[in-house]
Design a protein around this motif. Structure first.
Motif, PDB file in Angstrom:
ATOM      1  N   ALA A  21       0.827  -1.208   0.000  1.00 36.31           N
ATOM      2  CA  ALA A  21       0.000   0.000   0.000  1.00 36.31           C
ATOM      3  C   ALA A  21       0.862   1.259   0.000  1.00 36.31           C
ATOM      4  N   GLN A  22       1.912   1.259   0.810  1.00 35.39           N
ATOM      5  CA  GLN A  22       2.805   2.422   0.838  1.00 35.39           C
ATOM      6  C   GLN A  22       3.530   2.581  -0.490  1.00 35.39           C
ATOM      7  N   GLN A  25       1.089   4.105  -2.884  1.00 35.87           N
ATOM      8  CA  GLN A  25       0.868   5.518  -2.572  1.00 35.87           C
ATOM      9  C   GLN A  25       1.992   6.383  -3.140  1.00 35.87           C
ATOM     10  N   SER A 136      -9.661  16.522   0.854  1.00 40.25           N
ATOM     11  CA  SER A 136     -10.302  15.519   1.703  1.00 40.25           C
ATOM     12  C   SER A 136     -11.759  15.910   1.890  1.00 40.25           C
ATOM     13  N   LEU A 157      -7.385   3.423  -4.864  1.00 41.81           N
ATOM     14  CA  LEU A 157      -6.707   3.646  -3.589  1.00 41.81           C
ATOM     15  C   LEU A 157      -5.693   2.524  -3.328  1.00 41.81           C
ATOM     16  N   HIS A 160      -3.514  -3.298   0.465  1.00 41.62           N
ATOM     17  CA  HIS A 160      -2.574  -4.168   1.153  1.00 41.62           C
ATOM     18  C   HIS A 160      -2.688  -5.570   0.578  1.00 41.62           C
ATOM     19  N   ILE A 212      -7.923  -1.664   2.635  1.00 43.53           N
ATOM     20  CA  ILE A 212      -8.148  -1.047   3.940  1.00 43.53           C
ATOM     21  C   ILE A 212      -8.475   0.431   3.790  1.00 43.53           C
ATOM     22  N   GLU A 213      -7.784   1.130   2.882  1.00 43.42           N
ATOM     23  CA  GLU A 213      -8.061   2.548   2.667  1.00 43.42           C
ATOM     24  C   GLU A 213      -9.461   2.751   2.086  1.00 43.42           C
ATOM     25  N   ALA A 214      -9.885   1.844   1.213  1.00 42.33           N
ATOM     26  CA  ALA A 214     -11.220   1.946   0.640  1.00 42.33           C
ATOM     27  C   ALA A 214     -12.288   1.740   1.712  1.00 42.33           C
ATOM     28  N   ALA A 216     -11.928   2.386   4.899  1.00 41.87           N
ATOM     29  CA  ALA A 216     -11.926   3.589   5.730  1.00 41.87           C
ATOM     30  C   ALA A 216     -12.651   4.736   5.038  1.00 41.87           C
ATOM     31  N   ALA A 217     -12.471   4.846   3.718  1.00 41.83           N
ATOM     32  CA  ALA A 217     -13.135   5.927   2.981  1.00 41.83           C
ATOM     33  C   ALA A 217     -14.651   5.772   3.033  1.00 41.83           C
ATOM     34  N   THR A 220     -15.979   6.898   6.239  1.00 44.13           N
ATOM     35  CA  THR A 220     -16.015   8.361   6.299  1.00 44.13           C
ATOM     36  C   THR A 220     -17.255   8.888   5.592  1.00 44.13           C
TER      37      THR A 220
END
Length: 242
Positions: A21-22, A25, A136, A157, A160, A212-214, A216-217, A220
């Motif tokens: 993931a990093q 990014q 954001s 996005l 992982h 994981i980012e998806a 979390a989005a 939100t």
């Protein structure tokens, strides 16, 4: 060797292996060399539905107008598009929404876009339309309902990756091998139970990708809608093996 590759190699040499993931990014959004930051990739490396046919955006525009009417025609609301590409989808939405002048007048338009190249393209596509660019969703005031549109946003996005061994799922990392990048696995299995139960019988060597980012989005989005009212229309594509 490209400047971005050298930058990633230097980071790994200084801090150790990085997660997939990093790595994604950095590759996508590095402020100097990132893929999305430095170019307009549409129609060169891939295409999205709004660029294929205006019918896609028109249908979404009609949906949003109906949703606005169903919610009592609020006199003011935030119309937020995430990852708006060239601005084509928003242009099609707004053109279609002219069937309800009050909808168009009530919409406060915000585009979540990190790429300066694409922001410039969007400004040209939507010239004459008041638009705010944001980095954001939190930058959008919570003083009115929010209508969120995200077309092929979540699948862009960083994700992982985990690889199955006899001991369990190991996090896939990116490491340096001299002047090259290669995959490696953490020596110990991942300590958390992230994998859905149906993946338990997966064979050794299987790769599992978790957004994981998806996740979390979307949480939100849900929190914001619960707080201010509104909706989220998410269009994305995925494949799954059974």
């Amino acid at each position: 060797m490209t400047a971005l590759k050298e930058k990633i190699l230097n980071l790994i040499r200084a801090e150790g292996p990085i997660g997939v993931a990093q790595y994604m990014q950095i590759a996508l959004m590095d402020p100097t060399h990132g893929y999305y930051v430095t170019r307009d990739p549409l129609a060169r490396d891939f295409i999205t539905a709004p660029e294929v046919s205006q019918l896609f955006g028109e249908m979404i525009g009609l949906f949003l107008v109906q949703a606005w009417e169903d919610r009592g025609r609020p006199e003011r609301f935030h119309l937020v598009e995430l990852g708006p590409g060239r601005g084509t989808l928003m242009a099609d939405i707004l053109r279609t929404a002219k069937i309800r002048t009050a909808f168009r007048e009530a919409a406060q338009i915000a585009l979540l876009e990190m790429s300066p190249v694409l922001r410039a393209v969007q400004a040209n596509t939507l010239q004459g339309t008041p638009v705010a660019w944001i980095e954001s969703l939190e930058a959008v005031a919570d003083d009115a309902p929010v209508f969120i549109v995200a077309n092929e946003f979540l699948d862009a996005l960083p994700a992982h990756q985990f690889v199955k061994s006899a001991q369990g799922w190991h996090t896939r990392m990116v490491t340096a091998d001299g002047g090259e990048l290669r995959f490696a696995l953490t020596p110990d299995a991942a300590p958390h139970d992230f994998a859905p139960e149906r993946f338990g019988p997966a064979p050794v060597g299987a790769v599992l990708e978790v957004g994981i980012e998806a996740i979390a989005a979307t949480r939100t989005f849900a929190d914001r809608i619960a707080q201010s009212g509104g909706l989220a229309l998410i269009v994305d594509y995925r494949s799954e093996e059974h």
